[in-house]
Write a protein that holds these residues in place. Structure first.
Motif, PDB file in Angstrom:
ATOM      1  N   LEU A 186      44.724  44.172  32.952  1.00 38.06           N
ATOM      2  CA  LEU A 186      46.101  44.110  33.426  1.00 38.06           C
ATOM      3  C   LEU A 186      47.065  44.587  32.341  1.00 38.06           C
ATOM      4  N   ALA A 187      46.827  44.171  31.104  1.00 38.96           N
ATOM      5  CA  ALA A 187      47.673  44.615  29.995  1.00 38.96           C
ATOM      6  C   ALA A 187      47.555  46.127  29.797  1.00 38.96           C
ATOM      7  N   LEU A 188      46.331  46.656  29.838  1.00 41.70           N
ATOM      8  CA  LEU A 188      46.115  48.093  29.683  1.00 41.70           C
ATOM      9  C   LEU A 188      46.789  48.866  30.818  1.00 41.70           C
ATOM     10  N   PHE A 189      46.649  48.371  32.045  1.00 43.66           N
ATOM     11  CA  PHE A 189      47.270  49.026  33.196  1.00 43.66           C
ATOM     12  C   PHE A 189      48.793  49.000  33.067  1.00 43.66           C
ATOM     13  N   SER A 190      49.340  47.916  32.570  1.00 46.49           N
ATOM     14  CA  SER A 190      50.788  47.827  32.368  1.00 46.49           C
ATOM     15  C   SER A 190      51.257  48.825  31.318  1.00 46.49           C
TER      16      SER A 190
ATOM     17  N   VAL B 183      42.144  54.868  35.156  1.00 48.42           N
ATOM     18  CA  VAL B 183      43.278  54.256  35.855  1.00 48.42           C
ATOM     19  C   VAL B 183      42.888  53.866  37.275  1.00 48.42           C
ATOM     20  N   LEU B 184      42.114  54.711  37.942  1.00 50.00           N
ATOM     21  CA  LEU B 184      41.665  54.408  39.300  1.00 50.00           C
ATOM     22  C   LEU B 184      40.776  53.159  39.315  1.00 50.00           C
ATOM     23  N   LEU B 185      39.832  53.063  38.384  1.00 47.14           N
ATOM     24  CA  LEU B 185      38.944  51.890  38.336  1.00 47.14           C
ATOM     25  C   LEU B 185      39.715  50.610  38.029  1.00 47.14           C
ATOM     26  N   ILE B 186      40.651  50.690  37.092  1.00 48.47           N
ATOM     27  CA  ILE B 186      41.464  49.513  36.780  1.00 48.47           C
ATOM     28  C   ILE B 186      42.285  49.121  37.999  1.00 48.47           C
ATOM     29  N   SER B 187      42.857  50.093  38.687  1.00 50.41           N
ATOM     30  CA  SER B 187      43.658  49.811  39.881  1.00 50.41           C
ATOM     31  C   SER B 187      42.820  49.144  40.956  1.00 50.41           C
ATOM     32  N   LEU B 188      41.599  49.635  41.173  1.00 53.28           N
ATOM     33  CA  LEU B 188      40.725  49.036  42.179  1.00 53.28           C
ATOM     34  C   LEU B 188      40.357  47.605  41.815  1.00 53.28           C
TER      35      LEU B 188
ATOM     36  N   ILE C 280      41.171  41.773  42.785  1.00 54.30           N
ATOM     37  CA  ILE C 280      41.540  40.443  42.306  1.00 54.30           C
ATOM     38  C   ILE C 280      42.702  39.888  43.118  1.00 54.30           C
ATOM     39  N   SER C 281      43.657  40.734  43.453  1.00 61.57           N
ATOM     40  CA  SER C 281      44.831  40.254  44.185  1.00 61.57           C
ATOM     41  C   SER C 281      44.522  39.947  45.645  1.00 61.57           C
ATOM     42  N   ILE C 282      43.519  40.609  46.224  1.00 62.90           N
ATOM     43  CA  ILE C 282      43.206  40.424  47.637  1.00 62.90           C
ATOM     44  C   ILE C 282      42.229  39.287  47.877  1.00 62.90           C
ATOM     45  N   ARG C 283      41.261  39.118  46.986  1.00 65.69           N
ATOM     46  CA  ARG C 283      40.208  38.129  47.234  1.00 65.69           C
ATOM     47  C   ARG C 283      40.791  36.732  47.366  1.00 65.69           C
ATOM     48  N   THR C 284      40.133  35.958  48.178  1.00 62.94           N
ATOM     49  CA  THR C 284      40.549  34.572  48.360  1.00 62.94           C
ATOM     50  C   THR C 284      39.538  33.696  47.653  1.00 62.94           C
TER      51      THR C 284
END
Length: 186
Positions: free
Chosen positions: A10-14, A61-66, A71-75
């Protein structure tokens, strides 16, 4: 470990997002010349090293985004540590915190015990209960600890139905009673 890696991603993506925003802002304010942008795009199409570096960055970037999207979608439900049992009618889950509180309740019945703390671990042999306490110093410590151990073991097994493998008692210190000061009148 996975949470640490996810935070690093997340830090790297930011940081990548910040860098991309800075470059796009610089281009929109004409701080980066149009010729330089066209030359870079031409190099991506014609030079293998530039193309390979550009493709590698895009794939990362694509792999980090996926990963972050997953992480944001999973319940996932927060997993509270518990002891799971099954009987004829269904499942029984008893939290570790419940067993700790039961151990504290049983140990507090012993005379001369002050400031109790409990930790519970689950092992193959059964529950391992560690108690930390202060004592008043007026009773025999071996007799007191034996009473605590047997009382906690019997109470936990009776209430929960879970075998207790071990009850460890750590006597941290003697509880200090508040000093009483007598005033002196002359």
């Amino acid at each position: 470990m996975a949470k640490i890696i996810d935070r690093l991603l997340l830090a790297l993506f930011s940081l990548i997002g910040i860098a991309a925003s800075v470059v796009l802002l610089a281009a929109s304010f004409n701080w980066i010349k149009e010729e330089d942008t066209q030359r870079f795009i031409a190099n991506v199409y014609t030079e293998p090293y530039t193309a390979a570096a550009f493709i590698a960055c895009c794939v990362v970037v694509l792999l980090i985004s996926l990963r972050l999207l997953y992480i944001s979608i999973r319940t996932s439900e927060p997993r509270v540590p518990s002891i799971d049992q099954r009987n004829d009618w269904g499942d029984i889950k008893i939290s570790i915190e419940t067993v700790e509180n039961l151990a504290l309740k049983a140990a507090s019945k012993a005379r001369g015990v002050k400031d109790l703390r409990a930790r519970v671990r689950v092992s193959n042999a059964g529950l391992e209960i560690m108690l930390r306490t202060f004592v008043d110093g007026e009773d025999s410590i071996p007799a007191l600890t034996e009473d605590i151990q047997s009382g906690v073991k019997q109470y936990i097994e009776e209430i929960t139905g879970i075998p207790v493998a071990e009850v460890s008692v750590y006597i941290a210190n003697i509880a200090q009673s508040a000093p009483t000061f007598k005033s002196r009148v002359e």
